[in-house]
Design a protein around this motif. Sequence first.
Motif, PDB file in Angstrom:
ATOM      1  N   HIS A   2       0.513  -0.580  -0.171  1.00 17.94           N
ATOM      2  CA  HIS A   2       0.216   0.030   0.184  1.00 17.94           C
ATOM      3  C   HIS A   2       0.735   1.376   0.294  1.00 17.94           C
ATOM      4  O   HIS A   2       0.831   1.683  -0.615  1.00 17.94           O
ATOM      5  N   GLY A   3       1.281   1.192   1.262  1.00 17.86           N
ATOM      6  CA  GLY A   3       2.716   2.460   0.554  1.00 17.86           C
ATOM      7  C   GLY A   3       3.649   2.721  -0.200  1.00 17.86           C
ATOM      8  O   GLY A   3       3.840   4.253  -1.013  1.00 17.86           O
ATOM      9  N   GLY A   4       4.117   1.949  -0.511  1.00 17.86           N
ATOM     10  CA  GLY A   4       4.680   1.572  -2.609  1.00 17.86           C
ATOM     11  C   GLY A   4       3.785   2.399  -3.492  1.00 17.86           C
ATOM     12  O   GLY A   4       4.111   2.648  -4.549  1.00 17.86           O
TER      13      GLY A   4
ATOM     14  N   VAL B 139       2.050   6.658  -6.700  1.00 24.58           N
ATOM     15  CA  VAL B 139       0.735   7.749  -7.135  1.00 24.58           C
ATOM     16  C   VAL B 139       1.029   9.196  -7.008  1.00 24.58           C
ATOM     17  O   VAL B 139       1.269  10.276  -7.927  1.00 24.58           O
ATOM     18  N   LEU B 140       2.216   9.229  -6.258  1.00 24.00           N
ATOM     19  CA  LEU B 140       2.253  10.446  -5.810  1.00 24.00           C
ATOM     20  C   LEU B 140       3.387  10.594  -6.815  1.00 24.00           C
ATOM     21  O   LEU B 140       2.942  11.910  -8.050  1.00 24.00           O
TER      22      LEU B 140
ATOM     23  N   PRO C  48     -10.708  -0.451   1.693  1.00 30.46           N
ATOM     24  CA  PRO C  48     -11.422   1.246   1.638  1.00 30.46           C
ATOM     25  C   PRO C  48     -10.010   2.326   1.913  1.00 30.46           C
ATOM     26  O   PRO C  48     -10.579   3.184   1.348  1.00 30.46           O
ATOM     27  N   GLY C  49      -9.793   1.729   3.130  1.00 30.03           N
ATOM     28  CA  GLY C  49      -8.721   3.209   3.072  1.00 30.03           C
ATOM     29  C   GLY C  49      -8.359   3.751   2.173  1.00 30.03           C
ATOM     30  O   GLY C  49      -7.308   4.882   2.254  1.00 30.03           O
ATOM     31  N   LEU C  50      -7.188   2.483   1.967  1.00 32.18           N
ATOM     32  CA  LEU C  50      -6.082   2.569   0.278  1.00 32.18           C
ATOM     33  C   LEU C  50      -6.850   3.580  -0.281  1.00 32.18           C
ATOM     34  O   LEU C  50      -6.213   3.840  -0.890  1.00 32.18           O
ATOM     35  N   VAL C  51      -8.207   3.268  -1.086  1.00 30.00           N
ATOM     36  CA  VAL C  51      -8.781   4.144  -2.128  1.00 30.00           C
ATOM     37  C   VAL C  51      -9.114   5.822  -1.396  1.00 30.00           C
ATOM     38  O   VAL C  51      -8.675   6.324  -1.718  1.00 30.00           O
TER      39      VAL C  51
ATOM     40  N   LEU D 254       0.593   6.150   6.723  1.00 28.97           N
ATOM     41  CA  LEU D 254       0.083   5.240   7.794  1.00 28.97           C
ATOM     42  C   LEU D 254      -1.852   4.611   7.169  1.00 28.97           C
ATOM     43  O   LEU D 254      -2.785   4.973   7.121  1.00 28.97           O
ATOM     44  N   ALA D 255      -1.025   3.070   8.148  1.00 29.83           N
ATOM     45  CA  ALA D 255      -2.397   2.625   7.674  1.00 29.83           C
ATOM     46  C   ALA D 255      -3.057   2.122   8.735  1.00 29.83           C
ATOM     47  O   ALA D 255      -2.982   1.821  10.434  1.00 29.83           O
TER      48      ALA D 255
END
Length: 770
Positions: free
Chosen positions: A41-43, A48-49, A512-515, A563-564
Amino acid sequence: MTTSPDDGASGRRAATDATVMSGAPSHRAAPVHLAPAPRWHGGLLLLVLLAVVVAGFAFRGLPAPRDASAPQSVFSAERAQQAVAPIVAEPRPVGSSENDRAHAELAVQLTALGFSTETQEGIGRGLRTGEGEASAGYVRNLIATRPGSDPTGTLVLATHIDSVPGAPGAADAGVGLAVILETLRALGPEAVRNDLVILLVDGEERGLLGSDAYLAGPGQELTAPVVVLNHEARGISGRPLVTRASGPMHAVIGAAPSPEFESFTDALFAIIPNYTDFSSYRDAGWWGMDMAIIDDSWAYHSAQDDAAHLDPATLQHYGDLTLALSRDLGDRDLTDLRQRADEHPVQTTAPWGVVQVPPLLVTLLGVLAPLAILAALLVRRRRWEASLPGAALGAVLGLLVLVGGALGAFFLWSATAEATPAMLSRSTHEPVRAEPFLIAELLVAATAAVAGWVLARLLITRASALLGGALSVTVLLAVLAISSPTLGSSMILPAAIAALGVLLATVLPPLPGLVVRVLALLPTAWMLGTQLSALAEFGIASAAGGLAGTALIGLGAAGPLLLAGAPARHGRAVAAAEDRPVRRPHRLLIPVLPAVLALGLAIGGTAWTLAAPEPTQEQVIAQVDGITGATTWEVTGTTAWGRALDGTSADSDVAAPTVEVQDTADGALEITIDAPRDASSLALQADGGMLRDIAVDGVPVASGDGVQELRVHGVRAGQRVSITATAAPAAQLTLVERSYDPTLAAGWTAPGADVSLVQPRMEVSVPVPR
């Protein structure tokens, strides 16, 4: 020895809450069950950034220039270059024969395009940029008009004819002349709905003289409302910007192709003076936009501001912008815009156009941002991922990173420029090749960020570090949102969206948090791409520290999106191993790498810039005593030629201005001056007193409570100038005639092709008898 589950929990507490400053909570929370987030997820967020930052840079690209075979209804950069070529072939300062030739050529072309032309000759009163001086000048404005078919107001396309001495002015403001001429050709011979006025003023470079004269005369007769598109240039390349706007232009700017506008620049120029003719037009109540190109400003006001250096792609986009806006404003019912004249939205650029937000909403979102971060912090505190003391330390470290990065970048550039002044331009102090120094600034920001991160992770958890840093940044932006929402237009909205995304993602399951995190990151990434690109065009000297500050603010506000949720064990949420403080002091060496790279780029960039094919710029002044002829040379001395000439003396045989003084009946002085040279300026200086109640040829010149120097520009050879003023009996008056051909003075030696003279001049001083 055996252990119980509670003993294990105590061991975990020892790992995450060894000290208060570790960032762990101080008391227990109810069980929270969350599934762990995958490491990828962090990668993904970082990818995206990076992708959106690159897209932001690409958005600010330029179109390919069209050649002369392009359809007649579109703007062609090649046709524009051909039209303006005879005008920008030589410098054309106010009061010069070259200026007269440019004026005549423009009148011929405008007449051929179906306009009625007239020349306005008069005296313009200059903008007062200092408390101790005032100015005026003789100007020749060129005005072309075409009545509208059913006018609801007046559209004015404006720029200035004159350039500074020694500069052909292909960009400043030849690019405006080229854009206007080709725009008029593309519009065709038929009248548009509204009255169309082409305003080519004189004397802009000497204090907005021509615009003052026009507004005091013919400008008062225009059909209202008046909308002006003013064309300027500080550089020779880059994307044309709408730097300032007045009136309801937010209702119009969408007509431009790929429009770009930031309320930030308008608010910034209100703080940092940046005067163009648009300043006069806006003060007169006109609506409109001030447009400019700013990249490669090292050529500004120099001999390198010529047709060979002007980027055709820049000219093409400038023309596309003006043509689209002219078509819209030319045929629009301008009176309808009055309904939106009281709206003052905060504007910023998005991929689909310029976004307009009410200032109050920007303020509210700016205030909500730190509250959202604080709420996310409290949630994570209940999960044992962060603590209030740890977040407080993270906030302090975040603030230190921001200040340290910006100041470090500023001082790196300052030290580099101080060490090698020969690579800097004289007018803007920009290097010919700025790219290495801009990248070095971002590396300084990276150094500060990495150093702060490593230090934080020695003491506190990842959540405390990121949330604390975001809290300090969003609090600063909240203060800005309250005090000046327009000044923070480009940063406040992305930071607020990121903060709200942080809070929402904190309470959602991982997927959903990743989205949510991806979506909340997009505005920040876009802001970084577009704003870093725009700041780079401003130049390293003008934006030193700004790139680093912008990058650190954007990343600091959006950092907690990495953060997740934390996994749960034994019925309690605990910090994952990678979230705990990392007791590895040797990691403090990591920031050395970007620091060394930044220093290497500064050194290598200096060598690369000095090896550039462009000549080194010098400023030279011949100071001549008009009575004795004694001459002293003053040169900036960045080249061997300059150092050899600087400080040398000679005896010149040059004509000095003649001065006669008479007392008037009301106790004033009437000073009559006969000028010996074209395109000269006369400076009347008072030592030991003030000049008051000033008039030039009977035209009053604002002098407030008094000035120590009056400058009169655009004076021609053989012209008689009459100045009336009051001065204290003890004041000693001196007249200094400034002309721009120092080769007339004795002791002159010509430089080689590797030296470019920036506004060289000769100053002849004579005492004023009393």
